[in-house]
Each structure stands twice: as structure tokens, then as C-alpha cells.
Design an enzyme around this catalytic site. Structure first.
Site, PDB file in Angstrom:
ATOM      1  N   TYR A  12       2.764   6.332   4.440  1.00  0.00           N
ATOM      2  CA  TYR A  12       2.910   5.470   5.619  1.00  0.00           C
ATOM      3  C   TYR A  12       4.353   5.441   6.150  1.00  0.00           C
ATOM      4  N   SER A  37      -2.347   9.598   0.226  1.00  0.00           N
ATOM      5  CA  SER A  37      -2.151  10.037   1.611  1.00  0.00           C
ATOM      6  C   SER A  37      -3.043  11.233   1.906  1.00  0.00           C
ATOM      7  N   LYS A  86       2.298   1.515  -4.969  1.00  0.00           N
ATOM      8  CA  LYS A  86       2.826   0.285  -4.345  1.00  0.00           C
ATOM      9  C   LYS A  86       1.874  -0.910  -4.348  1.00  0.00           C
ATOM     10  N   SER A 126      12.466  -2.981  -2.273  1.00  0.00           N
ATOM     11  CA  SER A 126      11.590  -3.957  -1.615  1.00  0.00           C
ATOM     12  C   SER A 126      12.179  -5.356  -1.697  1.00  0.00           C
ATOM     13  N   TYR A 151       4.917  -3.682 -10.546  1.00  0.00           N
ATOM     14  CA  TYR A 151       5.392  -2.957  -9.361  1.00  0.00           C
ATOM     15  C   TYR A 151       6.804  -3.427  -8.984  1.00  0.00           C
ATOM     16  N   LYS A 155      10.851  -1.550  -8.985  1.00  0.00           N
ATOM     17  CA  LYS A 155      11.891  -1.513  -7.945  1.00  0.00           C
ATOM     18  C   LYS A 155      13.221  -2.028  -8.514  1.00  0.00           C
ATOM     19  N   PHE A 180      11.445  -5.344   4.049  1.00  0.00           N
ATOM     20  CA  PHE A 180      10.638  -6.557   4.126  1.00  0.00           C
ATOM     21  C   PHE A 180       9.194  -6.099   4.412  1.00  0.00           C
ATOM     22  N   ASN A 201      -3.091  -5.891   2.248  1.00  0.00           N
ATOM     23  CA  ASN A 201      -2.065  -6.406   3.160  1.00  0.00           C
ATOM     24  C   ASN A 201      -2.685  -7.018   4.409  1.00  0.00           C
ATOM     25  N   GLY A 299       0.139 -15.361  -7.104  1.00  0.00           N
ATOM     26  CA  GLY A 299       1.325 -14.492  -7.070  1.00  0.00           C
ATOM     27  C   GLY A 299       2.049 -14.493  -5.727  1.00  0.00           C
ATOM     28  N   ASP A 300       1.462 -15.115  -4.689  1.00  0.00           N
ATOM     29  CA  ASP A 300       2.132 -15.130  -3.378  1.00  0.00           C
ATOM     30  C   ASP A 300       3.314 -16.096  -3.389  1.00  0.00           C
TER      31      ASP A 300
HETATM   32  P1  NAD Z   1       2.395   5.166   0.680  1.00  0.00           P
HETATM   33  O1  NAD Z   1       1.519   5.026  -0.509  1.00  0.00           O
HETATM   34  O2  NAD Z   1       1.778   5.266   2.004  1.00  0.00           O
HETATM   35  O3  NAD Z   1       3.377   6.426   0.488  1.00  0.00           O
HETATM   36  C1  NAD Z   1       3.826   6.845  -0.779  1.00  0.00           C
HETATM   37  C2  NAD Z   1       3.566   8.344  -0.870  1.00  0.00           C
HETATM   38  O4  NAD Z   1       4.040   8.800  -2.141  1.00  0.00           O
HETATM   39  C3  NAD Z   1       2.082   8.705  -0.785  1.00  0.00           C
HETATM   40  O5  NAD Z   1       1.912   9.726   0.173  1.00  0.00           O
HETATM   41  C4  NAD Z   1       1.737   9.199  -2.187  1.00  0.00           C
HETATM   42  O6  NAD Z   1       0.759  10.208  -2.168  1.00  0.00           O
HETATM   43  C5  NAD Z   1       3.088   9.690  -2.677  1.00  0.00           C
HETATM   44  N1  NAD Z   1       3.271   9.650  -4.139  1.00  0.00           N
HETATM   45  C6  NAD Z   1       3.049   8.615  -4.992  1.00  0.00           C
HETATM   46  N2  NAD Z   1       3.376   8.985  -6.241  1.00  0.00           N
HETATM   47  C7  NAD Z   1       3.825  10.263  -6.190  1.00  0.00           C
HETATM   48  C8  NAD Z   1       4.303  11.192  -7.137  1.00  0.00           C
HETATM   49  N3  NAD Z   1       4.350  10.899  -8.442  1.00  0.00           N
HETATM   50  N4  NAD Z   1       4.685  12.420  -6.717  1.00  0.00           N
HETATM   51  C9  NAD Z   1       4.598  12.754  -5.398  1.00  0.00           C
HETATM   52  N5  NAD Z   1       4.144  11.940  -4.452  1.00  0.00           N
HETATM   53  C10 NAD Z   1       3.769  10.688  -4.840  1.00  0.00           C
HETATM   54  O7  NAD Z   1       3.435   3.951   0.618  1.00  0.00           O
HETATM   55  P2  NAD Z   1       4.481   3.462   1.706  1.00  0.00           P
HETATM   56  O8  NAD Z   1       4.015   2.168   2.220  1.00  0.00           O
HETATM   57  O9  NAD Z   1       4.816   4.543   2.621  1.00  0.00           O
HETATM   58  O10 NAD Z   1       5.724   3.151   0.744  1.00  0.00           O
HETATM   59  C11 NAD Z   1       6.776   4.072   0.582  1.00  0.00           C
HETATM   60  C12 NAD Z   1       7.785   3.486  -0.403  1.00  0.00           C
HETATM   61  O11 NAD Z   1       8.249   2.246   0.092  1.00  0.00           O
HETATM   62  C13 NAD Z   1       7.227   3.203  -1.785  1.00  0.00           C
HETATM   63  O12 NAD Z   1       8.243   3.500  -2.726  1.00  0.00           O
HETATM   64  C14 NAD Z   1       6.947   1.721  -1.752  1.00  0.00           C
HETATM   65  O13 NAD Z   1       6.994   1.146  -3.024  1.00  0.00           O
HETATM   66  C15 NAD Z   1       8.098   1.232  -0.897  1.00  0.00           C
HETATM   67  N6  NAD Z   1       7.816  -0.039  -0.211  1.00  0.00           N
HETATM   68  C16 NAD Z   1       6.710  -0.152   0.568  1.00  0.00           C
HETATM   69  C17 NAD Z   1       6.440  -1.362   1.192  1.00  0.00           C
HETATM   70  C18 NAD Z   1       5.212  -1.512   2.061  1.00  0.00           C
HETATM   71  O14 NAD Z   1       4.867  -2.635   2.382  1.00  0.00           O
HETATM   72  N7  NAD Z   1       4.557  -0.459   2.478  1.00  0.00           N
HETATM   73  C19 NAD Z   1       7.301  -2.445   1.034  1.00  0.00           C
HETATM   74  C20 NAD Z   1       8.437  -2.281   0.248  1.00  0.00           C
HETATM   75  C21 NAD Z   1       8.697  -1.065  -0.379  1.00  0.00           C
HETATM   76  C1  UD1 Z   2       2.857  -7.727  -0.602  1.00  0.00           C
HETATM   77  C2  UD1 Z   2       3.450  -7.560  -1.963  1.00  0.00           C
HETATM   78  C3  UD1 Z   2       4.879  -7.071  -1.839  1.00  0.00           C
HETATM   79  C4  UD1 Z   2       4.919  -5.788  -1.035  1.00  0.00           C
HETATM   80  C5  UD1 Z   2       4.264  -6.066   0.319  1.00  0.00           C
HETATM   81  C6  UD1 Z   2       4.209  -4.870   1.193  1.00  0.00           C
HETATM   82  C7  UD1 Z   2       2.242  -9.243  -3.276  1.00  0.00           C
HETATM   83  C8  UD1 Z   2       2.364 -10.500  -4.055  1.00  0.00           C
HETATM   84  N1  UD1 Z   2       3.378  -8.817  -2.685  1.00  0.00           N
HETATM   85  O1  UD1 Z   2       3.659  -8.666   0.069  1.00  0.00           O
HETATM   86  O2  UD1 Z   2       5.442  -6.844  -3.116  1.00  0.00           O
HETATM   87  O3  UD1 Z   2       6.259  -5.370  -0.859  1.00  0.00           O
HETATM   88  O4  UD1 Z   2       2.920  -6.512   0.093  1.00  0.00           O
HETATM   89  O5  UD1 Z   2       3.298  -3.939   0.695  1.00  0.00           O
HETATM   90  O6  UD1 Z   2       1.200  -8.634  -3.195  1.00  0.00           O
HETATM   91  N2  UD1 Z   2      -2.531 -12.735   3.706  1.00  0.00           N
HETATM   92  C9  UD1 Z   2      -3.645 -13.455   4.075  1.00  0.00           C
HETATM   93  N3  UD1 Z   2      -4.850 -12.810   4.093  1.00  0.00           N
HETATM   94  C10 UD1 Z   2      -5.000 -11.500   3.750  1.00  0.00           C
HETATM   95  C11 UD1 Z   2      -3.850 -10.771   3.373  1.00  0.00           C
HETATM   96  C12 UD1 Z   2      -2.634 -11.419   3.354  1.00  0.00           C
HETATM   97  O7  UD1 Z   2      -3.560 -14.633   4.387  1.00  0.00           O
HETATM   98  O8  UD1 Z   2      -6.133 -10.991   3.762  1.00  0.00           O
HETATM   99  C13 UD1 Z   2      -1.230 -13.400   3.712  1.00  0.00           C
HETATM  100  C14 UD1 Z   2      -0.543 -13.416   2.357  1.00  0.00           C
HETATM  101  O9  UD1 Z   2      -0.927 -14.520   1.626  1.00  0.00           O
HETATM  102  C15 UD1 Z   2       0.929 -13.405   2.764  1.00  0.00           C
HETATM  103  C16 UD1 Z   2       0.954 -12.656   4.094  1.00  0.00           C
HETATM  104  O10 UD1 Z   2      -0.382 -12.666   4.571  1.00  0.00           O
HETATM  105  O11 UD1 Z   2       1.342 -14.729   2.998  1.00  0.00           O
HETATM  106  C17 UD1 Z   2       1.418 -11.220   3.941  1.00  0.00           C
HETATM  107  O12 UD1 Z   2       0.645 -10.613   2.918  1.00  0.00           O
HETATM  108  P1  UD1 Z   2       0.760  -9.067   2.551  1.00  0.00           P
HETATM  109  O13 UD1 Z   2       0.629  -8.249   3.763  1.00  0.00           O
HETATM  110  O14 UD1 Z   2      -0.180  -8.806   1.421  1.00  0.00           O
HETATM  111  O15 UD1 Z   2       2.262  -8.905   2.077  1.00  0.00           O
HETATM  112  P2  UD1 Z   2       3.065  -9.758   0.962  1.00  0.00           P
HETATM  113  O16 UD1 Z   2       2.171 -10.594   0.163  1.00  0.00           O
HETATM  114  O17 UD1 Z   2       4.204 -10.395   1.634  1.00  0.00           O
END
Ligand code: NAD
Ligand code: UD1
Length: 346
Positions: A12, A37, A86, A126, A151, A155, A180, A201, A299-300
Site C-alpha cells: 500500500y 500484495s 502489519k 509507526s 507488531y 517497530k 500516523f 482499519n 487495545g485501542d
Molecule cells: P502492506 O502490507 O501493504 O505492504 C508491505 C509489503 O511488504 C507487502 O507488499 C508485502 O508483501 C511485503 N512483505 C512483507 N514481508 C516481506 C518479506 N519478508 N519480504 C519481502 N516482502 C515482504 O503494508 P503498508 O501499509 O504498505 O505498510 C508498509 C510499512 O509501513 C510496514 O512496515 C508497516 O508496518 C508500516 N506502517 C504501516 C501503517 C499503516 O497503517 N499502513 C502504519 C504505520 C506503519
Molecule cells: C491500527 C493499529 C496501529 C497501526 C494502524 C495503521 C491497533 C490497536 N492499532 O491503528 O498500530 O499503525 O492501525 O495500520 O490495531 N474503528 C472503528 N470501527 C472499525 C475500525 C476502526 O470504530 O471498524 C476505529 C478504531 O477504534 C480507531 C479508529 O477507528 O479509533 C482507527 O482505527 P484503525 O484504522 O484500525 O487504526 P488504529 O486503531 O489507529
């Protein structure tokens, strides 16, 4: 232009970042094991940019495969390391899967960076590292709390590994970005987030409810100590997050001035409640959302949003897009994948 290796680039955030890198004329190589992906994202990147980046299917948790991959690479300037698992809930049930994938991958990459003299890395961290902070907004100096999940711990450990590695190898440079809540999709609706199964999410759940895949959105808790009782987060458009990586690469070019390990918050600086998201989504898309308030999710945290001054000043970066931009792009993307699915089912 310098060559950038993007691990997890089919995912993503990685795929949106690649668009920005190509726009800035970087040469991009993607390495991903496609565990979360779809290879078709490369076609999307090509449609948007006119360039299909080189792709390698590699599992970075596999030490030998990682070494073989790096042995064949030349002149990588910087690695952006997205590759990781993630899903917070899954990490609680399968901690070893998370430690193994996220930590082994990082160590394998660092060992090969050292051997192959690749000096620069941007690490995906994160805001989860802050847990429920006492004061808002959180700055980069806000104390780190014990992680709530394996998870989150990967980080925190990842940042520690990078810091220690940087101390031992002064020529090695790290920028860790604490994201964020990334939301939205590319404005074309050609690439976006592809959640597998029932989304955890908020935004994918919202768009899937609006399009009719899910019956009802559950809002987890309206008894928080916030103005409308629902939890608050800092939602950042994924395309703004993408440009922060370009800024991070620029920063790495001037490392002598700034020290070799730095951490930045990447958010908008504005806290938005779940109910505000629902209302804004309804306004932007004209779709009525079926929702119900239910109990809090385990956990929220109650609230978190970023202090963005450090990134603004030092990276010369700021989120530019609005919440409305993010939600309308997420909706456009949802319609793209829904229509694709419908065509495939015909
Ligand atoms: P994503 O799952 O869409 O992308 C991660 C990619 O890494 C995927 O394409 C997956 O196939 C690949 N991957 C996983 N393990 C692998 C491995 N061992 N070798 C090679 N490829 C591998 O996730 P994203 O949302 O794009 O997140 C990217 C990064 O950002 C991650 O490190 C995630 O923890 C971090 N992050 C994401 C969020 C979020 O909300 N999306 C928030 C904070 C941090
Ligand atoms: C979650 C992860 C966080 C990660 C982030 C992005 C947890 C505890 N934390 O954050 O580590 O970096 O995703 O991937 O899982 N909500 C609803 N209804 C839903 C879904 C969510 O009300 O169906 C609310 C949640 O309670 C929260 C907000 O929406 O208050 C955002 O939720 P979400 O998108 O899951 O992200 P985080 O919980 O912030």
C-alpha cells in the site's frame, strides 16, 4: 539519478511512494515477496507514471535469498524498507510470525547493506510506538511506552537495531518515519489499499460498507474523553506520506550535518474522531453510511495526533491534502476494485 531499492514496494504505502520517486526521476527497484500484495500493482504504477519498475520476488526473512539478491545488485544508493507484516491483532495471536518476519528481514538487509556498502536507509516506523501518550500532540521526544502488541514491539526493536547499528557504523545513515494513520489512494483511483478479508482499519471498512460489501460499520466506543466521545487519530493521505519519503531521501543526502540516526513524525497535526470521519465521508461522497455504536475495541487508545513541527522544519515537508481529498480518493478506489471484481465474476 540515484537508485532506490524499495522493499515491500508492491504494498500500500510502497506503491504510492514509488509513484513519487519516479516523478522525481529516481530509478526504482522493487523487491517484495507478495505476501500481502498483488503483482498487478506494477501495471497500475506503469499506467500512472509510464514506467514499469524492475521487480524481484524476494523474501527478506530468508537469509540466503537476501544475500543472493544483494550480491547481484549494484549501486543502490538508498533502501526504503517497507517490507513487514502489519496486522496488530494477528501479531498478538502469532507473535513469532511477526518477530521472525519483521526483525529477521531488517537484520538480513542491514548485514547486506554493510557488505555491499549501501549507506542509507529509510525505515517505516509507526506512531504505535507512543502508545497512549499523556500529552497531545506527540513530539518525537514524547516517551516511548512499552509496546501493546508484538507488531508495535517490532517497530520499537527495529528503531533500536537501526540506532545501535548506526552507532557502530558511523558512515551508515538512518531516517525512521513514524507514520500516523495512512488513508486514501492515488487520485487516479488506479492504485490503493488492498485489505485481505475483513478489514481491521476504519477507512476500508467505511468504503466497503458504503458500497454494500459490509452491512454496517461498527464504531468502537463513544465513551472516550473526547468532544464527541469517539476515538481520535491523525489520518494522513497516503500520497502525502509518499512525499515524506522523498524528503527523507533528501535529508540523507546531507547527513554530515544532522547525525546518522533521526526519527520524524509523519502526520497532519490534526486529530479527527471516528464520528467526524463518518460525517465527512457522507458529505464528500453523498453516501449515507449505516453505522452503529458498539463497545470499545480491545487495545485501542483514546487519542493520538502528531506534532509535525520537526518534520516541517527539518525535512521541509508538510501534509498538503485534506481529509476530504483522502476520503474521496478512498471511495474512488473502492469503486475501482468493486467494478473489477464484478467484471471478473461475470
Ligand atoms: P502492506 O502490507 O501493504 O505492504 C508491505 C509489503 O511488504 C507487502 O507488499 C508485502 O508483501 C511485503 N512483505 C512483507 N514481508 C516481506 C518479506 N519478508 N519480504 C519481502 N516482502 C515482504 O503494508 P503498508 O501499509 O504498505 O505498510 C508498509 C510499512 O509501513 C510496514 O512496515 C508497516 O508496518 C508500516 N506502517 C504501516 C501503517 C499503516 O497503517 N499502513 C502504519 C504505520 C506503519
Ligand atoms: C491500527 C493499529 C496501529 C497501526 C494502524 C495503521 C491497533 C490497536 N492499532 O491503528 O498500530 O499503525 O492501525 O495500520 O490495531 N474503528 C472503528 N470501527 C472499525 C475500525 C476502526 O470504530 O471498524 C476505529 C478504531 O477504534 C480507531 C479508529 O477507528 O479509533 C482507527 O482505527 P484503525 O484504522 O484500525 O487504526 P488504529 O486503531 O489507529
Amino acid at each position: 539519478m540515484p537508485k532506490i531499492l524499495v522493499t515491500g514496494g508492491a504494498g500500500y504505502i510502497g506503491s504510492h511512494t514509488i509513484i513519487e520517486l519516479i516523478k522525481q526521476n529516481y530509478k526504482v527497484i522493487i523487491a517484495d515477496n507478495l505476501s500481502n500484495s498483488d503483482i498487478r500493482v506494477l501495471d497500475g504504477i506503469e499506467k500512472i507514471t509510464g514506467i514499469k519498475p524492475e521487480f524481484h520476488k524476494i523474501d527478506f526473512a530468508d537469509t540466503k535469498a537476501t544475500k543472493d539478491f544483494f550480491d547481484k545488485q549494484k549501486n543502490i544508493d538508498t533502501i526504503i524498507h517497507f517490507a513487514a507484516f502489519k496486522a496488530v491483532g494477528e501479531s498478538v495471536d502469532f507473535p513469532l510470525k511477526y518477530y521472525k518476519n519483521n526483525i529477521f528481514s531488517l537484520i538480513n538487509i542491514l548485514e547486506n547493506m554493510k557488505k555491499n556498502m549501501v549507506k542509507n536507509i529509510v525505515f517505516s516506523s509507526s506512531c504505535t510506538v507512543y502508545g497512549q501518550a499523556e500529552r497531545m500532540p506527540v513530539t518525537e521526544k514524547t516517551p516511548i511506552k512499552k509496546a501493546d502488541s508484538p507488531y508495535g514491539n517490532t517497530k520499537q526493536i527495529g528503531e533500536d537495531i537501526l540506532m545501535d547499528f548506526g552507532k557502530a557504523n558511523p558512515n551508515f545513515n538512518v531516517v525512521a518515519l513514524r507514520y500516523f494513520n495512512p488513508i486514501g489512494a492515488h487520485e487516479t483511483g488506479i492504485i490503493g489499499e488492498l485489505p485481505k478479508g475483513i478489514p481491521n482499519n476504519l477507512i476500508p471498512f467505511v468504503t466497503q460498507t458504503a458500497i454494500g460489501i459490509r452491512k454496517q460499520l461498527q464504531i468502537f466506543g463513544n465513551d472516550y474523553n473526547t468532544p464527541d466521545g469517539t476515538a481520535i487519530r491523525d489520518y494522513i493521505h497516503v500520497c502525502d506520506l509518499a512525499t515524506a519519503h522523498v524528503a527523507a531521501i533528501d535529508r540523507l543526502k546531507n547527513k554530515e550535518k544532522f547525525g546518522n540516526f533521526e526519527v520524524f513524525n509523519v502526520g497532519t497535526g490534526t486529530g479527527i474522531s471516528v464520528l467526524e470521519i463518518v460525517k465527512e465521508f457522507e458529505t464528500v461522497t453523498g453516501q449515507k453510511l449505516n453505522y452503529k455504536i458498539v463497545g470499545r475495541r480491545k487495545g485501542d487508545i483514546e487519542k493520538v495526533w502528531a506534532d509535525t513541527k520537526f518534520a516541517e522544519k527539518q525535512l521541509n515537508w508538510k501534509a498538503k491534502r485534506t481529509l476530504s481529498d483522502a476520503l474521496s480518493s478512498a471511495w474512488k478506489w473502492e469503486k475501482t476494485i468493486y467494478n473489477e471484481q464484478m467484471t471478473m465474476n461475470k
